[in-house]
Write a protein that holds these residues in place. Structure first.
Motif, PDB file in Angstrom:
ATOM      1  N   ALA A 158       0.908   0.392   5.361  1.00 59.61           N
ATOM      2  CA  ALA A 158      -0.005  -0.365   6.225  1.00 59.61           C
ATOM      3  C   ALA A 158       0.735  -1.410   7.034  1.00 59.61           C
ATOM      4  O   ALA A 158       0.317  -2.563   7.130  1.00 59.61           O
ATOM      5  N   ILE A 159       1.847  -0.991   7.597  1.00 57.71           N
ATOM      6  CA  ILE A 159       2.564  -1.871   8.524  1.00 57.71           C
ATOM      7  C   ILE A 159       1.849  -1.800   9.865  1.00 57.71           C
ATOM      8  O   ILE A 159       1.584  -0.711  10.372  1.00 57.71           O
ATOM      9  N   TRP A 160       1.518  -2.952  10.430  1.00 57.01           N
ATOM     10  CA  TRP A 160       0.748  -2.939  11.683  1.00 57.01           C
ATOM     11  C   TRP A 160       1.631  -2.528  12.844  1.00 57.01           C
ATOM     12  O   TRP A 160       2.611  -3.223  13.170  1.00 57.01           O
ATOM     13  N   PRO A 161       1.284  -1.410  13.466  1.00 55.08           N
ATOM     14  CA  PRO A 161       2.166  -0.862  14.497  1.00 55.08           C
ATOM     15  C   PRO A 161       2.204  -1.709  15.774  1.00 55.08           C
ATOM     16  O   PRO A 161       3.107  -1.552  16.576  1.00 55.08           O
ATOM     17  N   HIS A 162       1.227  -2.598  15.960  1.00 54.01           N
ATOM     18  CA  HIS A 162       1.192  -3.356  17.204  1.00 54.01           C
ATOM     19  C   HIS A 162       1.936  -4.683  17.087  1.00 54.01           C
ATOM     20  O   HIS A 162       1.948  -5.474  18.011  1.00 54.01           O
ATOM     21  N   MET A 163       2.539  -4.924  15.905  1.00 50.41           N
ATOM     22  CA  MET A 163       3.255  -6.197  15.745  1.00 50.41           C
ATOM     23  C   MET A 163       4.743  -5.942  15.506  1.00 50.41           C
ATOM     24  O   MET A 163       5.139  -4.849  15.100  1.00 50.41           O
ATOM     25  N   ARG A 186       6.099  -8.676   3.227  1.00 56.81           N
ATOM     26  CA  ARG A 186       4.809  -9.252   3.573  1.00 56.81           C
ATOM     27  C   ARG A 186       4.028  -9.610   2.305  1.00 56.81           C
ATOM     28  O   ARG A 186       3.306 -10.612   2.268  1.00 56.81           O
ATOM     29  N   PHE A 201       0.831  -1.197   0.000  1.00 61.68           N
ATOM     30  CA  PHE A 201       0.000   0.000   0.000  1.00 61.68           C
ATOM     31  C   PHE A 201       0.869   1.252   0.000  1.00 61.68           C
ATOM     32  O   PHE A 201       2.025   1.231   0.425  1.00 61.68           O
ATOM     33  N   SER A 257       0.615   3.696   1.963  1.00 61.68           N
ATOM     34  CA  SER A 257       1.011   4.024   3.338  1.00 61.68           C
ATOM     35  C   SER A 257       1.776   2.866   3.980  1.00 61.68           C
ATOM     36  O   SER A 257       2.061   2.905   5.155  1.00 61.68           O
ATOM     37  N   ASP A 310       6.361 -10.570  12.961  1.00 62.96           N
ATOM     38  CA  ASP A 310       4.931 -10.871  12.926  1.00 62.96           C
ATOM     39  C   ASP A 310       4.259 -10.253  11.719  1.00 62.96           C
ATOM     40  O   ASP A 310       3.349 -10.842  11.124  1.00 62.96           O
TER      41      ASP A 310
END
Lengths: 569, 363, 365
Positions: free
Chosen positions: B94-99, B159, B90, B92, B103
């Motif tokens: 869209a890297i998940w900040p909580h992982m 990813r 994407f 942005s 992960d």
């Protein structure tokens, strides 16, 4: 064009099917109590007899001067909302933007204040402000005042207790996150352009925060119409009646006047809609504006002007007077032989504490409270999060209507909601199975927190980029996996906040669950209410202190999480 | 490999008006190639990409990947995004900040369908290998939020490719990087794509990015594809004024067909400074507009062999590896790109040649 | 000093526990085998569900378990909430509450037919032997003498005065309350809500007529409250010198803590009301625990059950063998005095609805 007609229809129908389905579920849950209220308002037969339609309830109740008196007082008392929003705005600005010294203590005290149980705190205020024996009045007389300065049994008295105890703390809780997410570059740009503090606030800060301010305003206003316990304790003896107490009087008069009670409730449903519709249209109109997400840079620390310390002292004095003082008096009261009789020969005793702690009901009630709070909180956040997600992330049909329906549960006094559920459980055969279980209580409590829960999570979801979810979808994750692995963790801060709000509401609540709490399912507040109702104020005060202590633990936990999630930085 | 056919998508604005985002477009992407959708913002390129990903549902059209139809309005087929099995990066990231980094990269492998293929150990190896491919080895335990922009971009790529998808979708993946990094990542991307051999659909508004990376480019404007072709063709033979203008820099020169040119299919075009021979078929007296790229305008201090025109240098920008000048030729103001060694100054009288073989008639 | 205080208490305590032991043993004396069967069946049913005022919960549960080994699930609450809950459940034929410690309205539920008959439930000789009861009879509220038993009666309706403001003996007639000097000086429990306030309002209305009521409640600007403790507190603090419909438990509790300004006068022109309090037994039809409730009703009508009730509320039982210390004199019915009897079927079917409506109109809610 003909080629596109076919597929588009199926696509729309999917939207419509889901929309209609959700609309029906939300509609039934949120609208059934409303429908019950409306339908019952035209029923003049006693509840156990067949329905008998008549306009008499409406005619009688609205030809009664007292009804209009209570409506007037309710509206006058709602003036606390604009007052409180000014106080809360200034407080938030000082806490988040100016970062006055002691802000952590101040914000924690406000959260604590919000969690405090209403009835015992009102008793504390009475001990302080009663025109005859209030401690502050007695102190004033000692200092040379001719007469009592404060009178709690008055409209200003009720307003004061509300502002101190709930209205301001709630608004700070609702507004502070908006302040924190707001990029201070907007304000800095104004300052660089030569604008002073007040001009910046008027031209930049307030307009940009308008949606958050409006939400806090509307939410508090609606809630202010529904409050009941404080008015009942302070107002009723002085002949000050509001909507809530009026409904209570009509329901519990002899014989009960349900039709009239429901007719009064209906008026407030109409008022609620009159408020909710323009509010909603405003939100829709502003939805397309750029979202405010930012770095939250604040004024330079270290170079604080001197006045900041004076302001900090003032604010600390404010929270001390409004929250700590009445709580301290409540603690003292729980150790008096006769509640509030501080000037007996030998006024102190620990007997009431001993009685309460030895009371078997106490531990059961404490357990019930905690379990109920956890259950309502957890179930609540899942439902609120799902609804909020649907409203923010999908374009299913009827979203506008759904988000409007979500406000409904706030329009109904807790007592009426309880009565409705009780009637439904007892009269509709398929609901019998719920009788005597925790389910109706959880249902009522979750429903009661639905409006604010969905609003808060919705605001937080709006801050999270949809691409984060789409990335998981492209990776092959199904809906539940995305929701659990990605969405929920990302909005965890607001989930924690909503959980705590629901938990706090549960352990405080009396009016919603008093009618539906099954045998052996008394919460601490209900036991407290029982004590107070039978005149055992001392034991009531003891339980009040205990509930407050639980609240204090909750506040501390909230702030522990807050380190990670952004409340009370 | 990827076929898109008759794709149409309309948006409904909050005021109830409908806006066409994509209007019946179609294209084909061959196996292993990078195919780029290039166009200005709002041209419908991202909508097209998201429709391929399944994140948007088109109103009409058909999308087929490797012979499998994933969307068809007439066949009433719509394979959900999660079942299409593509990789996507994407804008942005869209890297998940909580992982953690690990992960994030491993997420696609934890989906039941994929999970079965791996043991805990092989999964671990696979993630490490992919992270190594994007030069993020050693970062596994880091919080995703601790990565720089370039690292996040590479993580997003890791990813997207970890399941070895048949189709990789890239939505302006480089636009959030600074200029230097962007240039480096172009090479990286190209290298990686070649190594993996993954068919790639690339969306960008940056024409130089498109020219550098793609095997084929579809230039989009106003919800339709204007021209499809390899980069050189797009650049050298733009089909219309928009393409010529959007891809690279160019000068538009007005003229009239004055007569038939020297060879077949050529015309002599009369401009207000002189006549040029161009590839064009048209009636005498027709008004034409043609494009002449700055690098195809030669400037000489002294009169060269062959026909040339006198011009005056109006402005000069020295850029190190070349210099750009604006020169007045008759009534027209033209841009030319010159070798940096050419000694010229503002106000200088120069001799100009325009290579008619490189000019393209646009309208 | 220490000994002289402790010793009498210790002796009294020992004597009491002996008395308890003796009572506990013989309340089932002469019980039939049928009783044993009921007791056994009750043990399998689980806790009997009772609803009532919170004060009774602990002492009642403990004593009942001590005497029978059975447990009580007690729902404590105010009149309003409990009334609604018990009736809704019983009416729907799905009672969750076995028995409700009802007030006088119980007779209406009896007429509605949602109550279980009690006369057939009484099994123990110690209960059914009328010699044990005042006047030689078990008192029922309903004329059929079947559904609602009144096991305890006391006098209510006297006013409460502040001795600092009103000299004892100076105000002995109800009609004197109309004197201008008492305007704004009287607080009362709200007479429009079922409960002690309504009882007093109706007692005064039936004794002196609605005109008097208007002059008193409206003309004298009576302050109305919903919490009876508030009344006692106000008189104790001197906020109001006169309170109507205060409760004896609160008065005695305040007196014990040294607030000696509280006193209850003997009024000459009307003696008061005879009430059953919330001692009435109201068993829902088809109770969820049919045997356990049978055990409870018999136990409650026996000496130990009546002792608990009488001791908690400090009101006399109609059982002659129940003697409780600390019952104030002014609540004990006196032989030969004519009281306003409000726990009767006539009162609830004829007089009460009329007064209720009159009072509601008067107070205008």
């Amino acid at each position: 064009m003909a080629a596109t007609a076919g597929p588009r229809r199926t696509w729309i129908s999917r939207r419509v099917v889901w929309g209609v389905l959700l609309l029906i579920v939300v509609g039934i849950v949120a609208f059934l109590p409303v429908l019950y209220v409306l339908v019952s308002s035209f029923n003049i037969a006693p509840p156990h007899l067949p329905y008998k339609f008549s306009l008499d309830g409406w005619i009688e109740v609205y030809s009664n001067r007292k009804t209009w008196g209570s409506v007037l007082v309710t509206v006058i008392l709602a003036a606390r909302v604009p007052i409180a929003i000014v106080i809360a705005f200034v407080l938030c600005w000082l806490l988040v933007r100016v970062e006055i010294p002691g802000r952590r203590f101040i914000e924690m005290t406000l959260w604590f204040g919000f969690f405090l149980p209403g009835i015992p705190m009102t008793m504390g205020w009475i001990l302080l402000l009663d025109s005859n024996y209030g401690l502050l009045n007695m102190a004033a007389k000692k200092l040379g005042a001719d007469d009592a300065i404060f009178s709690i049994s008055s409209v200003p008295g009720i307003m004061w207790v509300h502002i101190a105890l709930t209205t301001v703390p709630v608004m700070v809780i609702l507004l502070a996150p908006a302040f924190r997410q707001f990029d201070s570059a907007f304000e800095e740009a104004a300052e660089v352009s030569g604008s002073g503090i007040f001009r910046t606030m008027r031209r930049v800060t307030i307009p940009l925060l308008a949606p958050a301010l409006l939400t806090a305003f509307v939410a508090s206003f609606i809630r202010s119409l529904e409050t009941f316990e404080i008015e009942q304790i302070i107002g009723a003896p002085s002949g000050i009646y509001v909507y809530g107490t009026r409904v209570y009087d009509l329901v519990f008069s002899d014989p009960p006047r349900f039709a009239q009670a429901m007719a009064v409730s209906s008026l407030f449903l109409i008022i609620l809609f009159a408020l909710a519709i323009p509010y909603h249209m405003y939100l829709l109109r502003t939805a397309n504006q750029a979202t405010i997400a930012g770095r939250g840079v604040r004024l330079q620390s270290g170079s604080k002007p001197k006045w900041v310390y004076a302001v900090s002292a003032l604010v600390i004095l404010y929270v001390t007077c409004t929250i700590i003082l009445p709580f301290a008096v409540l603690i003292l009261g729980s150790f008096t032989r006769l509640f509030g009789f501080f000037f007996l020969e030998n006024p102190w005793t620990v007997n009431h504490w001993a009685t309460v702690l030895k009371d078997e009901r106490f531990f059961n009630a404490a357990l019930t409270s905690v379990w109920l709070g956890i259950a309502a909180g957890l179930i609540g956040i899942v439902i609120f999060a799902l609804l909020a997600w649907v409203l923010v992330r999908t374009d299913i049909w009827g979203r506008g209507l759904i988000s409007l329906l979500i406000w409904l549960p706030w329009a109904i006094p807790g007592l009426v909601l309880g009565l409705t559920l009780l009637s439904l459980i007892l009269t509709v055969p398929m609901f019998h199975i719920f009788s005597g279980s925790m389910i109706p209580l959880i249902f009522a409590l979750v429903l009661k927190e639905l409006p604010v829960g969905v609003q808060l999570i919705r605001a937080s979801l709006n801050q999270v980029s949809g691409q984060l979810e789409e990335a998981a979808e492209v990776s092959g994750a199904g809906f539940m996996r995305i929701f659990v692995r990605v969405t929920l963790p990302l909005i965890a801060p607001s989930l924690v906040a909503v959980f705590l709000l629901t938990f706090a509401a549960t352990i405080r609540d009396i009016s919603t669950i008093v009618l539906i709490a099954a045998p052996g399912m008394r919460t601490l507040s209900l036991v407290m209410f029982d004590y107070a109702a039978s005149g055992r104020f001392e034991a009531g005060a003891v339980l009040g202190v205990i509930v407050a202590a639980i609240s204090l633990v909750m506040t501390v936990i909230a702030f522990r999480f807050g380190m990670k999630v952004g409340i009370g930085r | 490999m990827l076929q898109v056919h008759g794709l149409t998508k309309t948006y409904r604005a909050s005021n109830g008006q409908e806006a066409l985002a994509v209007n019946g477009i179609g294209f084909e992407v061959a196996k292993g190639e990078i195919f780029t959708l290039l166009g200005p913002s709002g041209c419908g390129k991202t909508t097209t990409l998201r429709s391929v990903a399944g994140l948007e549902t088109p109103d009409a059209g058909e999308i087929t990947v490797d012979g499998v139809t994933v969307f068809s309005s007439s066949g009433n087929i719509r394979v959900p995004t999660s079942k299409r099995g593509f990789g996507m990066v994407f804008q942005s990231y869209a890297i998940w900040p909580h992982m953690t980094v690990f992960d994030n990269a491993a997420f696609p492998l934890t989906i039941p369908g994929q999970r079965r293929k791996y043991t805990r150990k092989t999964l671990d190896e696979k993630v490490r290998r992919v992270l190594a491919v994007v030069a993020l080895d050693g970062f596994e335990g880091r919080k995703a939020t601790q990565l720089s922009g370039g690292q996040q971009q590479r993580l997003a790529l890791a990813r997207a490719i970890i399941t070895e998808p048949p189709l990789l979708l890239l939505d302006e993946p480089l636009s959030n990087l600074d200029a230097k990094l962007r240039e480096r990542m172009r090479f990286e991307l190209k290298r990686l794509q070649r190594e993996l051999g993954v068919t790639t659909l690339y969306v960008t508004h940056d024409q130089s990015e498109a020219l550098a990376l793609s095997h084929n480019i579809a230039v989009m404007n106003h919800s339709v594809i204007v021209q499809v072709g390899p980069p050189t063709e797009i650049y050298e033979r733009p089909k219309d004024r928009f393409v010529a203008d959007f891809v690279g820099t160019t000068n538009f020169i007005k003229g009239k067909v004055a007569g038939v040119g020297n060879a077949d299919g050529m015309s002599a075009i009369a401009t207000d400074f002189g006549t040029i021979d161009l590839a064009h078929r048209g009636g005498i007296g027709d008004e034409v507009l043609f494009s002449a790229r700055p690098e195809h305008i030669q400037v000489h201090r002294d009169a060269p062999a062959g026909p040339s025109w006198q011009a005056v240098i109006e402005t000069r920008n020295f850029l190190g590896f070349h210099q750009d000048v604006e020169l007045r030729l008759g009534g027209a103001l033209l841009q030319a790109r010159l070798h940096p060694s050419l000694k010229i100054e503002t106000g200088m009288n120069v001799h100009v040649q325009i290579d008619g073989a490189q000019c393209v008639v646009c309208a | 000093m220490f000994i002289s205080r402790i010793l009498p208490i210790a002796i009294l305590g020992a004597g009491l526990s002996l008395a308890f032991a003796a009572q506990a043993a013989d309340w089932q004396a002469g019980a039939s085998p049928e009783w044993k069967a009921v007791l056994e069946a009750a043990k399998k049913e689980g806790p009997v569900v009772l609803a009532g005022q919170p004060e009774l919960q602990d002492p009642l549960s403990k004593a009942f378990e001590r005497d029978t080994g059975l447990k009580i699930d007690y729902i404590a609450g105010g009149y309003n909430e409990l009334d609604a809950r018990f009736q809704q459940g019983a009416r729907a034929g799905k009672p969750t509450i076995d028995m409700y410690f009802a007030g006088g309205t119980a007779v209406m539920q009896a007429k509605e037919g949602i109550l279980e008959p009690l006369d057939s439930m009484l099994m123990l000789p110690g209960v059914t032997d009328t010699k044990n009861w005042i006047g030689g009879f078990i008192k029922y509220e309903d004329n059929a003498k079947k559904h609602v038993i009144i096991p305890s009666e006391y006098v209510h309706g006297w006013p409460l005065f502040d001795a600092n403001k009103i000299k004892p003996g100076s105000l002995t007639k109800w009609k004197d309350l109309l004197k201008p000097e008492f305007k704004g000086k009287i607080a009362a429990y709200d007479p429009t809500v079922p409960g002690p306030g309504q009882a007093v309002g109706m007692f005064l209305a039936s004794s002196f007529g609605m005109d008097f009521m208007k002059q008193l409640y409206v003309g004298q600007d009576v302050k109305l409250v919903r919490n009876p403790r508030q009344l006692v507190e106000w008189v104790a603090r001197g906020t109001y010198p006169i309170a109507l419909a205060a409760l004896a438990t609160h008065i005695e509790a305040f007196k014990k803590e040294g607030l000696t300004n509280l006193y209850v006068p003997q009024m000459e022109d009307a003696s008061g009301i005879l009430l059953g309090g919330s001692a009435l037994i109201e068993v829902a039809k088809n109770p969820p625990h049919p045997n356990a409730i049978k055990v409870f009703v018999n136990w409650y009508m026996s000496q130990p059950g009546q002792f608990v009730y009488s001791d908690v509320w400090k009101v006399p039982s109609r059982r002659l063998d129940v003697k409780v210390d600390g019952i104030p004199d002014y609540v004990v019915p006196k032989m030969g005095v004519k009281y306003n009897e409000q726990y009767t079927e006539e009162w609830y079917t004829t007089f009460r609805p009329k007064y209720s409506e009159d009072l509601a109109k008067l107070i205008d809610r």
